[in-house]
Design a protein around this motif. Structure first.
Motif, mmCIF file in Angstrom:
data_model
loop_
_atom_site.group_PDB
_atom_site.id
_atom_site.type_symbol
_atom_site.label_atom_id
_atom_site.label_comp_id
_atom_site.label_asym_id
_atom_site.label_seq_id
_atom_site.Cartn_x
_atom_site.Cartn_y
_atom_site.Cartn_z
ATOM 1 N N TYR A 147 0.864 -1.238 -0.086
ATOM 2 C CA TYR A 147 -0.096 -0.074 0.040
ATOM 3 C C TYR A 147 0.721 1.323 0.067
ATOM 4 C CZ TYR A 147 -4.046 -2.969 1.108
ATOM 5 O OH TYR A 147 -4.883 -3.892 1.466
ATOM 6 N N ARG A 148 0.187 2.045 -0.886
ATOM 7 C CA ARG A 148 0.960 3.599 -0.829
ATOM 8 C C ARG A 148 0.333 4.587 0.510
ATOM 9 N NH1 ARG A 148 4.778 4.650 -4.295
ATOM 10 N NH2 ARG A 148 4.787 3.443 -6.175
ATOM 11 N N VAL A 149 1.280 5.149 0.956
ATOM 12 C CA VAL A 149 0.616 6.035 2.122
ATOM 13 C C VAL A 149 0.371 7.266 1.416
ATOM 14 C CG1 VAL A 149 1.312 6.928 4.215
ATOM 15 C CG2 VAL A 149 1.986 4.852 3.862
ATOM 16 N N ASN A 150 -0.814 7.766 1.480
ATOM 17 C CA ASN A 150 -1.293 8.881 0.792
ATOM 18 C C ASN A 150 -1.193 10.224 1.735
ATOM 19 O OD1 ASN A 150 -2.162 7.570 -1.372
ATOM 20 N ND2 ASN A 150 -4.114 7.027 -0.143
ATOM 21 N N PRO A 151 -0.814 11.211 1.306
ATOM 22 C CA PRO A 151 -0.817 12.526 2.076
ATOM 23 C C PRO A 151 -1.917 12.987 3.093
ATOM 24 C CG PRO A 151 -0.214 13.165 -0.217
ATOM 25 C CD PRO A 151 -0.954 11.825 -0.316
ATOM 26 N N ASP A 152 -2.954 12.439 2.877
ATOM 27 C CA ASP A 152 -4.217 12.409 4.098
ATOM 28 C C ASP A 152 -4.299 11.285 5.068
ATOM 29 O OD1 ASP A 152 -5.042 10.610 2.154
ATOM 30 O OD2 ASP A 152 -7.030 11.572 1.732
ATOM 31 N N GLU A 153 -2.975 10.479 4.954
ATOM 32 C CA GLU A 153 -2.855 9.524 5.708
ATOM 33 C C GLU A 153 -3.812 8.014 5.687
ATOM 34 O OE1 GLU A 153 -2.811 10.990 9.831
ATOM 35 O OE2 GLU A 153 -0.998 12.296 9.454
ATOM 36 N N THR A 154 -4.227 8.110 4.268
ATOM 37 C CA THR A 154 -4.939 6.936 3.880
ATOM 38 C C THR A 154 -4.237 6.087 3.159
ATOM 39 O OG1 THR A 154 -5.561 8.065 1.712
ATOM 40 C CG2 THR A 154 -7.192 8.225 3.919
ATOM 41 N N PHE A 155 -4.559 4.791 2.790
ATOM 42 C CA PHE A 155 -3.676 3.913 2.015
ATOM 43 C C PHE A 155 -4.257 3.470 0.797
ATOM 44 C CE2 PHE A 155 -2.969 3.502 6.624
ATOM 45 C CZ PHE A 155 -1.625 3.492 6.782
ATOM 46 N N THR A 156 -3.555 3.516 -0.279
ATOM 47 C CA THR A 156 -3.973 2.962 -1.667
ATOM 48 C C THR A 156 -3.129 1.581 -1.985
ATOM 49 O OG1 THR A 156 -4.484 5.184 -2.265
ATOM 50 C CG2 THR A 156 -4.275 3.516 -4.123
ATOM 51 N N LEU A 157 -3.910 0.524 -2.172
ATOM 52 C CA LEU A 157 -3.260 -0.668 -2.781
ATOM 53 C C LEU A 157 -2.640 -0.284 -4.206
ATOM 54 C CD1 LEU A 157 -2.857 -3.711 -2.118
ATOM 55 C CD2 LEU A 157 -4.692 -3.895 -3.817
ATOM 56 N N ASP A 158 -1.203 -0.510 -4.117
ATOM 57 C CA ASP A 158 -0.387 -0.559 -5.059
ATOM 58 C C ASP A 158 -0.111 -1.791 -6.037
ATOM 59 O OD1 ASP A 158 2.093 -0.606 -7.042
ATOM 60 O OD2 ASP A 158 2.517 1.362 -5.915
ATOM 61 N N TRP A 159 -1.171 -2.028 -6.937
ATOM 62 C CA TRP A 159 -1.163 -3.447 -7.533
ATOM 63 C C TRP A 159 0.197 -3.658 -8.263
ATOM 64 C CZ3 TRP A 159 -5.043 -6.855 -6.952
ATOM 65 C CH2 TRP A 159 -5.984 -6.362 -6.283
ATOM 66 N N ASN A 160 0.837 -2.828 -8.885
ATOM 67 C CA ASN A 160 2.055 -3.199 -9.491
ATOM 68 C C ASN A 160 3.084 -3.580 -8.589
ATOM 69 O OD1 ASN A 160 1.026 -2.472 -11.913
ATOM 70 N ND2 ASN A 160 1.821 -0.510 -11.915
#
Length: 96
Positions: free
Chosen positions: A37-50
């Motif tokens: 997961y990438r850590v977003n500036p707003d402290e949420t997470f996004t799954l990094d598929w690659n």
């Protein structure tokens, strides 16, 4: 676990999980996978598929490393786990 997998100066969050080869498999028939997961500036997470798929490929290589000759049954299971990871790793790349 946190590590800068893509060397962009920002650590990604890595969450380890397991998956069964079959619905009724024993614990020896479970494989490991790492979700990145990438850590977003707003402290949420996004799954990094690659990056997740890249990690699956690296894990598949590790599962294919040969064991001692008397462990052929376990090696067979590990090869099946590697096949599943390789299949996942080779799926179409998704945009983040």
């Amino acid at each position: 676990w946190a590590e800068d997998l893509d060397k962009d100066g920002k650590a990604e969050l890595i969450i380890w999980d397991s998956f069964p080869l079959t619905a009724e498999g024993s614990m020896a028939e479970f494989g490991l996978i790492a979700w990145v997961y990438r850590v977003n500036p707003d402290e949420t997470f996004t799954l990094d598929w690659n990056l997740t798929r890249r990690m699956a490929g690296e894990l598949a290589e590790a599962y294919r490393l040969p064991l001692q000759p008397d462990r052929w049954k376990l090696q067979k299971v590990r090869n099946l786990i590697a096949q599943e990871l390789e299949k996942f790793a080779s799926e179409k790349k998704r945009k983040n």
